[in-house]
Design an enzyme around this catalytic site. Structure first.
Site, mmCIF file in Angstrom:
data_model
loop_
_atom_site.group_PDB
_atom_site.id
_atom_site.type_symbol
_atom_site.label_atom_id
_atom_site.label_comp_id
_atom_site.label_asym_id
_atom_site.label_seq_id
_atom_site.Cartn_x
_atom_site.Cartn_y
_atom_site.Cartn_z
ATOM 1 N N ASP A 77 0.850 -1.196 0.000
ATOM 2 C CA ASP A 77 0.000 0.000 0.000
ATOM 3 C C ASP A 77 0.881 1.239 0.000
ATOM 4 O O ASP A 77 1.749 1.384 0.853
ATOM 5 C CB ASP A 77 -0.887 -0.031 1.258
ATOM 6 C CG ASP A 77 -1.682 1.259 1.428
ATOM 7 O OD1 ASP A 77 -1.978 1.924 0.412
ATOM 8 O OD2 ASP A 77 -2.000 1.597 2.593
ATOM 9 N N ASN A 128 -0.475 4.599 -0.342
ATOM 10 C CA ASN A 128 -1.107 5.868 0.053
ATOM 11 C C ASN A 128 -1.758 5.812 1.437
ATOM 12 O O ASN A 128 -2.525 6.690 1.807
ATOM 13 C CB ASN A 128 -2.118 6.329 -1.004
ATOM 14 C CG ASN A 128 -3.286 5.351 -1.138
ATOM 15 O OD1 ASN A 128 -3.240 4.258 -0.554
ATOM 16 N ND2 ASN A 128 -4.302 5.738 -1.864
ATOM 17 N N ASP A 150 -4.092 3.983 2.746
ATOM 18 C CA ASP A 150 -5.516 3.673 2.978
ATOM 19 C C ASP A 150 -5.714 2.220 3.428
ATOM 20 O O ASP A 150 -6.841 1.761 3.588
ATOM 21 C CB ASP A 150 -6.369 3.981 1.735
ATOM 22 C CG ASP A 150 -6.034 3.077 0.555
ATOM 23 O OD1 ASP A 150 -5.077 2.275 0.656
ATOM 24 O OD2 ASP A 150 -6.721 3.184 -0.480
ATOM 25 N N ASP A 162 -1.974 -1.375 -3.698
ATOM 26 C CA ASP A 162 -2.334 -0.689 -4.935
ATOM 27 C C ASP A 162 -1.303 -0.938 -6.034
ATOM 28 O O ASP A 162 -0.257 -1.551 -5.793
ATOM 29 C CB ASP A 162 -2.528 0.814 -4.670
ATOM 30 C CG ASP A 162 -1.479 1.373 -3.727
ATOM 31 O OD1 ASP A 162 -0.284 1.170 -4.016
ATOM 32 O OD2 ASP A 162 -1.848 1.985 -2.688
ATOM 33 N N ASP A 219 -6.739 -11.419 -14.393
ATOM 34 C CA ASP A 219 -7.708 -12.437 -14.016
ATOM 35 C C ASP A 219 -8.944 -12.236 -14.879
ATOM 36 O O ASP A 219 -9.518 -11.140 -14.895
ATOM 37 C CB ASP A 219 -8.049 -12.284 -12.520
ATOM 38 C CG ASP A 219 -8.285 -13.612 -11.846
ATOM 39 O OD1 ASP A 219 -9.103 -14.388 -12.368
ATOM 40 O OD2 ASP A 219 -7.673 -13.863 -10.789
ATOM 41 N N GLU A 224 -8.738 -21.958 -14.386
ATOM 42 C CA GLU A 224 -9.012 -22.505 -13.056
ATOM 43 C C GLU A 224 -10.092 -23.558 -13.248
ATOM 44 O O GLU A 224 -11.228 -23.248 -13.608
ATOM 45 C CB GLU A 224 -9.498 -21.427 -12.093
ATOM 46 C CG GLU A 224 -9.619 -21.979 -10.667
ATOM 47 C CD GLU A 224 -10.641 -21.256 -9.807
ATOM 48 O OE1 GLU A 224 -10.586 -21.429 -8.578
ATOM 49 O OE2 GLU A 224 -11.507 -20.539 -10.339
ATOM 50 N N HIS A 258 -4.875 -17.528 -3.551
ATOM 51 C CA HIS A 258 -5.681 -16.683 -2.656
ATOM 52 C C HIS A 258 -6.907 -17.406 -2.111
ATOM 53 O O HIS A 258 -7.666 -16.820 -1.352
ATOM 54 C CB HIS A 258 -6.110 -15.432 -3.419
ATOM 55 C CG HIS A 258 -7.032 -15.785 -4.555
ATOM 56 N ND1 HIS A 258 -6.602 -16.468 -5.673
ATOM 57 C CD2 HIS A 258 -8.357 -15.605 -4.714
ATOM 58 C CE1 HIS A 258 -7.629 -16.676 -6.473
ATOM 59 N NE2 HIS A 258 -8.712 -16.162 -5.918
HETATM 60 C C1 GLC Z 1 -12.544 -18.557 -8.144
HETATM 61 C C2 GLC Z 1 -11.704 -17.575 -7.385
HETATM 62 C C3 GLC Z 1 -12.348 -17.314 -6.059
HETATM 63 C C4 GLC Z 1 -13.726 -16.729 -6.324
HETATM 64 C C5 GLC Z 1 -14.548 -17.618 -7.243
HETATM 65 C C6 GLC Z 1 -15.719 -16.881 -7.798
HETATM 66 O O1 GLC Z 1 -12.604 -19.797 -7.522
HETATM 67 O O2 GLC Z 1 -10.389 -18.045 -7.266
HETATM 68 O O3 GLC Z 1 -11.575 -16.450 -5.269
HETATM 69 O O4 GLC Z 1 -14.402 -16.572 -5.113
HETATM 70 O O5 GLC Z 1 -13.811 -18.048 -8.363
HETATM 71 O O6 GLC Z 1 -15.303 -15.905 -8.718
HETATM 72 CA CA CA Z 2 -3.611 2.004 -1.164
#
Ligand code: GLC
Ligand code: CA
Length: 530
Positions: free
Chosen positions: A20, A22, A24, A28, A97, A239, A312
């Protein structure tokens, strides 16, 4: 066209938690920009940014309100362009993504679609009449409740596989496909190198909302490839959950003209009863390498496996599969050495290069993730668990375990922000970039050495894979290229074992102990040129 896919070392950034600038409390684009030297030194040559588009944030950005812009909390489109060119100057490509199974309900298309049944955008989504006064099917959405949400104003249900703020797009509508093609070209023309494709095998559904794997899915992907991805030489990683190697090949084989590769997560499901993320069981460590080997063989000829163990949506690999108490360094590096010795596209999740363990969540207030909140409700509704047990299960499986900010320094909030972070920061001694950069025996330095070898050793880039043994916690596999062989030897246990007879004397090119012994030590890994 230049062949770069198999040499890719892709680093996943979860922008909200990276850096980060700034104050907040939210990471970013400028923060990512400031870390390019760090990423270059680590040895990665591509970044995948989790969504940083405008979004109300119901699912932390996986609910997109505008496909062609950057969310104001992350920066601006101009800043993104700067990031693209600065990264390129350092030999780093950028993947975005691609979340096209659904949009946010705040996307303009959905705002229009819900106005009336004859709105031109109505067919961008999937609407159904009630059946006998009920939803058309009983299927449950990923984040709780039915997949069908009643829309009072127009008297129909709409489909959402995830939260009700994530309505599914209707891929049968050619206009939807055209919008997506155009959007993909918008980013590729700007210089984006490819996409990680969110829940991509969910695009085709039957009448009841069941996801189907078949002709329509292939033809949708083929269209994206022909009209956008292919001409740009884009790298795409789908995915995909629950596919077999044969199904993965059907999406990725060279001649298919669909995706470059797909993730497989079978090994990540180990240690969970029936794959349920709230239900821990002991990890079958032999199965871990066996599964990876199955995929290496399965995709050997016509595709690239994707080498992944964190993202994630997952708790940290060290906490899931390693021994953070007694052997944090050894087990984190062994897991890395086992996975990234293999053939395929290497994907590393931010913080994995530090061997981060899970953060500790003491109370529900510390969580931020919609799936975790839903897990809490579901576990509670069973009536089987005390509050304490529920918290322990969430700590085991929550996606937030992988979403806390990167500890850059030993300073306040790990140097992530000068303000209040959006989610707690966990800074443990020895687990910051600052400390590990200065320590030749850190996980970070091991990753740097390992990734350098993935580029400099032809065996590690192009070598064929063969599993020689996998028994009682000891594994040996080889990569062979033009008469040269590299042996990858792993000890996936906290005890010593004899050195297998198949391992040659050779030259050690990578190891996580200081010297070489007659035996294999706890969580030892060796790469040996035979
Ligand atoms: C994928 C993403 C996940 C998201 C889901 C719906 O599994 O990795 O983080 O919640 O799709 O978009
Ligand atoms: Ca920020």
């Amino acid at each position: 066209m230049e062949r770069w896919h198999e040499q890719t070392i892709l680093y996943q950034i979860y922008p909200k938690s990276y850096c980060d600038t700034n104050g907040d409390g939210i990471g970013d684009l400028k923060g990512i920009l400031s870390k390019l030297p760090y990423l270059q030194e680590l040895g990665v040559n591509a970044l995948w940014l989790s969504p940083c588009y405008p979004s109300p944030g119901d699912d932390n950005g996986y609910d997109i309100a505008d496909y062609r812009d950057i969310g104001p909390e992350y920066g601006t489109l101009d800043e993104f362009k700067t990031l693209l060119s600065e990264a390129k100057a350092r030999g780093i490509r950028i993947l975005l993504d691609l979340v096209v199974n659904h949009t946010s309900d705040e996307h303009r298309w959905f705002q229009e679609a819900r106005k009336s049944r004859d709105n031109p955008y109505r067919d961008y989504y999937i609407w159904r009449d009630p059946v006998d006064g009920h939803a058309p099917s009983d299927l449950k959405a990923a984040f709780g409740g039915s997949i069908w949400e009643w829309d009072e104003a127009t008297g129909q249900y709409y489909l959402h596989l995830f939260s009700k703020k994530q309505p599914d797009l209707n891929w049968e509508n050619p206009k939807v496909r055209q919008e997506i093609v155009d959007m993909i070209n918008f980013w590729l023309d700007m210089g984006v190198a490819g996409f990680r494709c969110d829940v991509i095998n969910s695009l085709a559904k039957d009448e009841d909302g069941n996801v189907v794997f078949g002709d329509r899915l292939h033809s949708y992907l083929h269209q994206l490839h022909t009209e956008a991805l292919g001409p740009h030489g884009a790298l795409t990683i789908g995915e995909t959950w629950g596919l077999s190697p044969e199904q993965a090949l059907a999406l990725t084989g060279e001649a298919r003209g669909e995706l470059t590769s797909t993730f497989q997560f079978e090994h990540i499901l180990l240690g969970r009863i029936g794959g349920d993320k709230w239900m821990p069981e002991p990890v079958d460590r032999t199965a871990f390498l066996d599964i990876l080997a199955k995929w290496e063989y399965g995709l050997a000829n016509d595709s690239y496996p994707v080498l992944v163990m964190e993202n994630h949506d997952q708790p940290r690999a060290l906490s899931r599969f390693g021994d953070p108490e007694n052997y944090p360094y050894e087990s984190a590096t062994m897991l890395g050495g086992m996975l990234y010795g293999m053939r395929g596209i290497a994907v590393i999740y931010q913080g994995q290069e530090l061997g981060l363990p899970n953060p500790v969540f003491e109370t529900m207030d510390e969580y931020r993730d919609i799936e975790t909140f839903n897990g809490y409700e579901e576990l509670k509704a069973t009536g089987q668990y005390s509050e304490e047990e529920i918290l322990a299960r969430l700590q085991f499986g929550s996606r937030d375990c992988g979403r806390t900010p990167i500890p850059w320094t030993t300073g306040k909030e790990g140097g992530f922000t000068t303000g209040t972070p959006w989610i707690k920061t966990q800074v443990d001694p020895g687990f910051t970039v600052e400390e590990q950069s200065a320590d030749p025996d850190s996980v970070l330095q091991f990753y740097r050495r390992m990734l350098a070898l993935r580029k400099s050793e032809p065996c590690m880039t192009d070598g064929a894979f063969a599993l020689l043994m996998n028994e009682d916690g000891t594994g040996v596999y080889t990569r062979t290229f033009e008469g040269e062989t590299v042996y990858v030897v792993t000890r996936f246990a906290d005890t010593e074992a004899a050195m297998p007879a198949c391992v040659p004397q050779g030259e050690v090119i990578l190891q996580n102990y200081k010297d070489r012994a007659e035996v294999l030590r706890p969580y030892e890994v060796l790469w040996i040129k035979g």
